[in-house]
Each structure stands twice: as C-alpha cells, then as structure tokens.
Design a protein around this motif. Sequence first.
Motif, PDB file in Angstrom:
ATOM      1  N   VAL A 143      13.475 -39.661   1.813  1.00 40.19           N
ATOM      2  CA  VAL A 143      14.117 -38.349   1.647  1.00 40.19           C
ATOM      3  C   VAL A 143      15.399 -38.288   2.483  1.00 40.19           C
ATOM      4  N   GLY A 144      16.407 -37.631   1.940  1.00 44.29           N
ATOM      5  CA  GLY A 144      17.581 -37.255   2.709  1.00 44.29           C
ATOM      6  C   GLY A 144      17.662 -35.747   2.764  1.00 44.29           C
ATOM      7  N   TRP A 145      18.288 -35.216   3.799  1.00 48.71           N
ATOM      8  CA  TRP A 145      18.398 -33.759   3.894  1.00 48.71           C
ATOM      9  C   TRP A 145      19.610 -33.357   4.728  1.00 48.71           C
ATOM     10  N   CYS A 146      20.160 -32.204   4.377  1.00 46.87           N
ATOM     11  CA  CYS A 146      21.248 -31.594   5.141  1.00 46.87           C
ATOM     12  C   CYS A 146      21.198 -30.102   4.867  1.00 46.87           C
ATOM     13  N   THR A 147      21.001 -29.317   5.873  1.00 41.94           N
ATOM     14  CA  THR A 147      20.765 -27.884   5.720  1.00 41.94           C
ATOM     15  C   THR A 147      22.005 -27.148   5.230  1.00 41.94           C
ATOM     16  N   GLY A 148      21.783 -25.910   4.757  1.00 39.73           N
ATOM     17  CA  GLY A 148      22.889 -25.042   4.385  1.00 39.73           C
ATOM     18  C   GLY A 148      23.432 -25.322   3.000  1.00 39.73           C
ATOM     19  N   ALA A 149      24.752 -25.351   2.887  1.00 39.40           N
ATOM     20  CA  ALA A 149      25.427 -25.553   1.595  1.00 39.40           C
ATOM     21  C   ALA A 149      25.926 -26.987   1.493  1.00 39.40           C
ATOM     22  N   ALA A 150      25.011 -27.935   1.621  1.00 36.92           N
ATOM     23  CA  ALA A 150      25.371 -29.359   1.621  1.00 36.92           C
ATOM     24  C   ALA A 150      24.891 -30.059   0.362  1.00 36.92           C
ATOM     25  N   SER A 172      24.567 -26.002  -6.690  1.00 40.82           N
ATOM     26  CA  SER A 172      25.698 -25.687  -7.556  1.00 40.82           C
ATOM     27  C   SER A 172      25.429 -26.262  -8.942  1.00 40.82           C
ATOM     28  N   GLU A 173      26.178 -25.791  -9.903  1.00 39.67           N
ATOM     29  CA  GLU A 173      25.968 -26.256 -11.278  1.00 39.67           C
ATOM     30  C   GLU A 173      26.034 -27.776 -11.391  1.00 39.67           C
ATOM     31  N   PRO A 174      26.998 -28.450 -10.767  1.00 38.80           N
ATOM     32  CA  PRO A 174      27.054 -29.915 -10.901  1.00 38.80           C
ATOM     33  C   PRO A 174      25.862 -30.633 -10.265  1.00 38.80           C
ATOM     34  N   THR A 175      25.189 -29.998  -9.315  1.00 42.22           N
ATOM     35  CA  THR A 175      24.074 -30.645  -8.627  1.00 42.22           C
ATOM     36  C   THR A 175      22.965 -31.012  -9.596  1.00 42.22           C
ATOM     37  N   GLY A 213      16.999 -23.031   0.310  1.00 45.03           N
ATOM     38  CA  GLY A 213      17.548 -21.816   0.898  1.00 45.03           C
ATOM     39  C   GLY A 213      18.496 -22.097   2.051  1.00 45.03           C
ATOM     40  N   HIS A 214      19.723 -21.605   1.942  1.00 41.13           N
ATOM     41  CA  HIS A 214      20.713 -21.790   3.009  1.00 41.13           C
ATOM     42  C   HIS A 214      20.214 -21.156   4.308  1.00 41.13           C
TER      43      HIS A 214
END
Length: 253
Positions: free
Chosen positions: A174-181, A202-205, A220-221
């Motif tokens: 797993v990778g992770w980065c909080t907020g809007a990442a 986001s839509e492209p995600t 959740g941010h």
Amino acid sequence: MAVSLKQLVNYCDSLLTPEKYRDYCPNGLQVEGRAEVRRIVSGVTASQALLERAVILGADLILVHHGYFWKGEPEAVTGMKKRRLQTLLRHDISLLAYHLPLDGHPQLGNNVCLAEQLGLQISGGLEPDNPLSIGLSGRLPGPLSASEFSQQIAIAMGREVLHIDGGPELIETVGWCTGAAQGYIDKAAALGLDAFISGEISEPTVHSARELGIHYFAAGHHATERYGVQALAERLAEQFDLEHQFIDINNPV
C-alpha cells in the motif's frame, strides 16, 4: 504551567524544520497573541467554528494543519478573513500552523499517524529518492481483499470510504498520502503497489486507478489529517506541562 510563546514556537520550528519545505502557505506562527501559553486547542483547519470553540475554552494558542495566507488567495482582509483574524486578535489568541512539515514528520506526521491508525507497516517513502518524501509506502500485516481493506479503513476513519477497484484480488502492498494527494497515485503505481490511499478523489483518479492496475481509496481529506496535529499538540503539552484539547469540527470532505 506556562511557557513563553516564543519558546514554544522555536521548539516547533526546530522539531518540524519548515525551512526545508517548499509550501503553499507560511508555516509557524501566523497570528501573534498573548506572550504566554497555558492552554492549547488543536484542530485540522482554523475555521471560524474552531476559533469560537477555542475562545469558549479559554485557549491561548490554536494549533492547526490548515492555517491562513495561502498562495493565490485574495490578499484583502475582508469578509470571512476579517472575521477570523478579528476573533483571534480581539481575544489575543495565537495561531500556529504547519502544513507540509506536519504531513512529513517521521514521528508526528499525518502520514506516520495514519499508518498507525490503519495498522500499516512502513517500508519507505512514496518517492524513494526524496529525503523529504511526504507520502509513504508499506505493507499490510496480511493480505486482505479490497472490500475487507475498505471496511478496515472506514472503521478507523469513522466514515464511508470511496473505493475504485483497479488492482489485484488481494492487497498486500500500500502507498498513502493524506489530504488532497490523489495525484500521487502515479507514484504508487510506479512502485508496483497494490493500493493507494489519500483523502480526496478527482475525476482523472478513477481512470488512473483502472488503467494503472491499482486500487484507490478516498478516505476523506479531513479524516486522514486529524492525527498529526493531535500528536504535535500532545508533544507540546507533555514537554511544557500545558493543557490541550483537540476539537474535531465535522467535515464530510
């Protein structure tokens, strides 16, 4: 007990080394209040609701992850900005804010704290060649199906999780980065990870997850960034024998 505002800010700046980061806002003391601090209120964002709760609680200092004076925001002190600053100045309350330095701290950071909440074993940075990598990578203690892992995240975060199914049947890495990442999904896929977690989507995600062959979880941010500021405030409370209370202002994003 009490500590001077200057001593407390110097301690935080030394601990979090904000000068190493290229950020979107000023890190550290954003609004100066009274010279001594006895009571800290912490929260994710310095919203008006948090300020008003801090006033009621008799806070000397408010510690947040999302403060003020972001690049590109209107510079005029009017409307919402005026009301917020007026509240702080009228009640002589300091505002202390740390953004990327709090995301990336190796003991108190949002991403390290999120790993603790989710039971993830950290193996390295999401950007292995960057010593200031904000995001992290690691493993689950044992393989889980996507639905099992989604449920585990939802329980830990106390909210519904949006899952985009794009990866293998079982999740181990797993990778992770909080907020809007959410844009870091490309980095997680490049490392060959099974899944990536962030706060927003986001839509492209959606297309990235499906085409790159990786699961994506939007947790959740606000929810993913509740923990670093609490860890830092608790460190300050212990270090200087201060009172501390975390206020969780509900935010569905």
